[in-house]
Design a protein around this motif. Structure first.
Motif, PDB file in Angstrom:
ATOM      1  N   LYS A 114       0.806  -1.144   0.197  1.00  0.00           N
ATOM      2  CA  LYS A 114      -0.116  -0.061   0.048  1.00  0.00           C
ATOM      3  C   LYS A 114       0.934   1.197  -0.007  1.00  0.00           C
ATOM      4  CE  LYS A 114      -4.429  -0.259   0.163  1.00  0.00           C
ATOM      5  NZ  LYS A 114      -5.000  -0.188  -1.198  1.00  0.00           N
ATOM      6  N   LYS A 125      -2.689   7.968   2.221  1.00  0.00           N
ATOM      7  CA  LYS A 125      -2.377   6.405   2.418  1.00  0.00           C
ATOM      8  C   LYS A 125      -0.959   6.520   3.024  1.00  0.00           C
ATOM      9  CE  LYS A 125      -3.050   4.693  -1.483  1.00  0.00           C
ATOM     10  NZ  LYS A 125      -3.411   3.590  -2.682  1.00  0.00           N
ATOM     11  N   SER A 128      -7.546   4.198   9.326  1.00  0.00           N
ATOM     12  CA  SER A 128      -7.561   3.512   8.150  1.00  0.00           C
ATOM     13  C   SER A 128      -8.910   2.668   7.522  1.00  0.00           C
ATOM     14  CB  SER A 128      -6.392   2.364   8.572  1.00  0.00           C
ATOM     15  OG  SER A 128      -5.086   3.115   8.696  1.00  0.00           O
ATOM     16  N   LEU A 147     -10.269   3.801   4.044  1.00  0.00           N
ATOM     17  CA  LEU A 147     -10.222   2.648   3.190  1.00  0.00           C
ATOM     18  C   LEU A 147     -11.974   2.495   2.882  1.00  0.00           C
ATOM     19  CD1 LEU A 147      -7.457   0.187   4.211  1.00  0.00           C
ATOM     20  CD2 LEU A 147      -7.699   1.529   2.090  1.00  0.00           C
ATOM     21  N   ASP A 157      -7.924  -3.763  -1.192  1.00  0.00           N
ATOM     22  CA  ASP A 157      -8.494  -2.747  -0.331  1.00  0.00           C
ATOM     23  C   ASP A 157      -9.312  -3.572   1.022  1.00  0.00           C
ATOM     24  OD1 ASP A 157      -7.030  -0.834  -1.164  1.00  0.00           O
ATOM     25  OD2 ASP A 157      -8.813   0.322  -2.165  1.00  0.00           O
ATOM     26  N   ILE A 169      -8.518  -4.243   4.767  1.00  0.00           N
ATOM     27  CA  ILE A 169      -9.340  -3.714   5.874  1.00  0.00           C
ATOM     28  C   ILE A 169      -9.531  -5.135   6.895  1.00  0.00           C
ATOM     29  CG2 ILE A 169     -11.816  -3.545   6.373  1.00  0.00           C
ATOM     30  CD1 ILE A 169     -12.035  -1.551   3.971  1.00  0.00           C
TER      31      ILE A 169
END
Length: 160
Positions: free
Chosen positions: A20, A92, A110, A114, A140, A144
């Motif tokens: 990421k 990010k 986050s 996200l 993504d 998560i």
């Protein structure tokens, strides 16, 4: 196949964060490069890259689409793209840095960010039907799940 251990899940979590972060750096670099290039330069580049295809096949689908997209790429489109890529990349990078440093604030932040990115990607997919967007959204979602897992572990270790 052996079940995943907590150590292995943490390794996958760390690897996904590094990926990421690398993608966020690429977004920032792309934004900077795009900011320095005029829409006319993009049209010239695409024209030079596709001219051989048009000689072979004047109706080449890919070359036609690329040239049309370049010609439709306005200054306002460029400015939006620069803003989007740069803000997306910086956010990010900050979140990845916080997660890699085990900052408690970074986990829920986050998850929210996200989640918003995924919602936007699904919205964009409804227009573009881009396979790449599906892959990004799936990645993504995986991140998560990993963030949520790590966050639960950290919260269990906190004093009550």
């Amino acid at each position: 196949m052996a079940p995943l251990t907590e150590h292995r899940i943490h390794q996958i979590f760390t690897s996904s964060l590094l990926l990421k972060g690398a993608l966020a750096l690429l977004e920032c670099a792309a934004a900077m490069a795009l900011a320095l290039v005029s829409p006319a330069s993009i049209v010239n580049l695409i024209t030079s890259l596709t001219q051989d295809e048009f000689v072979e096949d004047p109706n080449d689908f890919v070359a036609t689409q690329l040239l049309r997209m370049a010609q439709d790429f306005s200054v306002s489109s460029r400015n939006f793209s620069v803003f989007y890529l740069l803000s997306h990349g910086i956010v990010k990078l900050l979140l990845v840095a916080g997660l890699l440093r085990n900052k408690l604030w970074a986990y829920p932040a986050s998850l929210v960010v996200l989640g918003v990115f995924i919602a936007y990607q699904v919205y964009r997919f409804s227009y573009t039907h881009s396979f790449g967007l599906l892959v990004l959204t799936a990645f993504d979602l995986l991140v998560i799940v990993l963030i949520w897992h790590e966050y639960q572990l950290i919260r269990r270790r906190l004093p009550q």
